[in-house]
Write a protein that holds these residues in place. Structure first.
Motif, PDB file in Angstrom:
ATOM      1  N   ALA A  15       0.432   7.491  -8.558  1.00 45.46           N
ATOM      2  CA  ALA A  15       0.702   6.328  -9.448  1.00 45.46           C
ATOM      3  C   ALA A  15       1.142   7.003 -10.997  1.00 45.46           C
ATOM      4  O   ALA A  15       0.897   8.048 -11.233  1.00 45.46           O
ATOM      5  N   SER A  19      -0.120   3.685 -15.992  1.00 48.48           N
ATOM      6  CA  SER A  19       0.031   2.386 -15.359  1.00 48.48           C
ATOM      7  C   SER A  19      -1.194   1.996 -14.801  1.00 48.48           C
ATOM      8  O   SER A  19      -2.266   2.279 -14.688  1.00 48.48           O
ATOM      9  N   PRO A  21      -3.293   0.301 -11.781  1.00 42.94           N
ATOM     10  CA  PRO A  21      -3.232   0.790 -10.577  1.00 42.94           C
ATOM     11  C   PRO A  21      -2.856  -0.488  -9.669  1.00 42.94           C
ATOM     12  O   PRO A  21      -3.210  -1.667 -10.107  1.00 42.94           O
ATOM     13  N   ASN A  22      -2.010  -0.331  -8.602  1.00 41.26           N
ATOM     14  CA  ASN A  22      -1.830  -1.493  -7.566  1.00 41.26           C
ATOM     15  C   ASN A  22      -2.782  -1.734  -6.910  1.00 41.26           C
ATOM     16  O   ASN A  22      -3.695  -0.881  -6.628  1.00 41.26           O
ATOM     17  N   ARG A  23      -2.959  -2.924  -6.516  1.00 38.34           N
ATOM     18  CA  ARG A  23      -3.831  -3.463  -5.427  1.00 38.34           C
ATOM     19  C   ARG A  23      -3.424  -2.737  -4.260  1.00 38.34           C
ATOM     20  O   ARG A  23      -2.507  -2.493  -3.950  1.00 38.34           O
ATOM     21  N   GLU A  64       4.634   1.662  -1.548  1.00 36.00           N
ATOM     22  CA  GLU A  64       4.661   0.891  -2.494  1.00 36.00           C
ATOM     23  C   GLU A  64       5.544  -0.386  -2.103  1.00 36.00           C
ATOM     24  O   GLU A  64       6.794   0.096  -1.982  1.00 36.00           O
ATOM     25  N   GLN A  66       6.738  -4.996  -2.472  1.00 37.55           N
ATOM     26  CA  GLN A  66       6.320  -5.915  -2.997  1.00 37.55           C
ATOM     27  C   GLN A  66       6.164  -7.136  -2.154  1.00 37.55           C
ATOM     28  O   GLN A  66       6.690  -7.195  -0.871  1.00 37.55           O
ATOM     29  N   GLU A  70       4.179  -9.587  -5.884  1.00 31.24           N
ATOM     30  CA  GLU A  70       3.263  -8.878  -6.209  1.00 31.24           C
ATOM     31  C   GLU A  70       3.295  -7.308  -5.903  1.00 31.24           C
ATOM     32  O   GLU A  70       3.595  -7.161  -4.660  1.00 31.24           O
ATOM     33  N   GLN A  71       3.378  -6.240  -6.632  1.00 31.39           N
ATOM     34  CA  GLN A  71       3.325  -5.170  -6.339  1.00 31.39           C
ATOM     35  C   GLN A  71       2.107  -4.558  -5.853  1.00 31.39           C
ATOM     36  O   GLN A  71       1.141  -4.570  -6.179  1.00 31.39           O
ATOM     37  N   VAL A  72       2.057  -4.000  -4.483  1.00 32.79           N
ATOM     38  CA  VAL A  72       0.986  -3.521  -3.701  1.00 32.79           C
ATOM     39  C   VAL A  72       1.386  -2.075  -3.312  1.00 32.79           C
ATOM     40  O   VAL A  72       2.121  -1.736  -3.074  1.00 32.79           O
ATOM     41  N   THR A  73       0.254  -1.569  -3.027  1.00 33.74           N
ATOM     42  CA  THR A  73       0.280  -0.277  -2.276  1.00 33.74           C
ATOM     43  C   THR A  73      -0.267  -0.472  -0.855  1.00 33.74           C
ATOM     44  O   THR A  73      -1.559  -0.902  -0.798  1.00 33.74           O
TER      45      THR A  73
END
Length: 244
Positions: A15, A19, A21-23, A64, A66, A70-73
């Motif tokens: 990460a 920033s 943190p992504n879901r 990572e 989309q 939504e940006q997710v991991t």
């Protein structure tokens, strides 16, 4: 869903500093030995097919992406293969831990291996038992659909089993068709992304569970080894075309 193209590996993505943190969406891939679990995971995350992996490595892959803007991991846990023995199933401890850890489970069998198909019902029972009231969503994948001459599981049996288990079914070929592999994992990601994020107390409990000594930390894949095998696979294809 769009993969982040500027990434050069499928190791865990660090990460950015400061920033948000992504879901994180966590999936466990479970099935018999040699059904192509690792090939499916790498195919989904990188579009590549290598075909030669260390068996039962139990690697954790992360990327990572989309999902619905939504940006997710996405973290995908590849698990050691389950074996069918005279005394039932031989189940590595890592498999049960992965079910406890995951938000969703992908059950995989090979259409060329009848035993791997016969394992599915028992593995689903394990998921029900381990998940309890919080049983994760499950999808069923039949791999190696391109190997028609080696088929040992009728094409109608997979959908019938999935209907009995109450889960979605996809028949795919990790080696020949990226689109179907992507479709299966993508729909599961979308299903999970629509669910509300866990509450902070639930997240804390999940963190403590992952830190428990009873749940070993998954290994990250050897990226240099994966890159080497991918180059070897490309070289082999070039030699084959040249010789013809």
């Amino acid at each position: 869903m769009r993969l982040i193209h500027n990434m050069t590996t499928i190791a865990e993505y660090p990460a950015a500093e400061y920033s948000v943190p992504n879901r994180v969406i966590k999936m466990a891939v479970i099935g018999g030995s040699g059904v192509g679990k690792t090939a499916l995971v790498v195919r989904f995350l990188t579009r590549r097919f290598i075909g030669d992996y260390e068996r039962n490595a139990g690697n954790l892959y992360s990327r990572e992406v989309q999902v619905d803007a939504e940006q997710v991991t996405i973290q995908v846990q590849d698990t050691p293969g389950v074996e069918l023995t005279d005394n039932g199933i031989s189940l590595p401890d890592h498999v049960t831990c992965s079910i406890q850890w995951a938000d969703a489970v992908v059950l995989v069998y090979s259409v060329t291996d009848r035993n791997s198909f016969d394992l599915i019902n028992q593995l689903h029972q394990l998921i029900v038992r381990v998940g309890g009231a919080n049983m994760p969503p499950v999808i069923l994948l039949a791999n190696k659909a391109d190997l028609l001459h080696l088929r040992r599981v009728d094409s109608q049996q997979g959908p019938l089993l999935a209907s009995t288990l109450g889960c979605s079914f996809y028949e795919v070929s990790a080696s020949e068709d990226y689109s179907q592999v992507h479709k299966a994992f993508h729909r599961l990601c979308c299903q999970l992304a629509k669910q509300p994020p866990p509450a902070s107390n639930s997240a804390s409990a999940a963190t403590e569970k992952r830190r428990s000594p009873l749940i070993p930390r998954p290994k990250s894949p050897n990226m240099q080894d994966l890159k080497r095998r991918f180059k070897q696979a490309l070289s082999a294809k070039v030699r084959t075309v040249t010789s013809v």
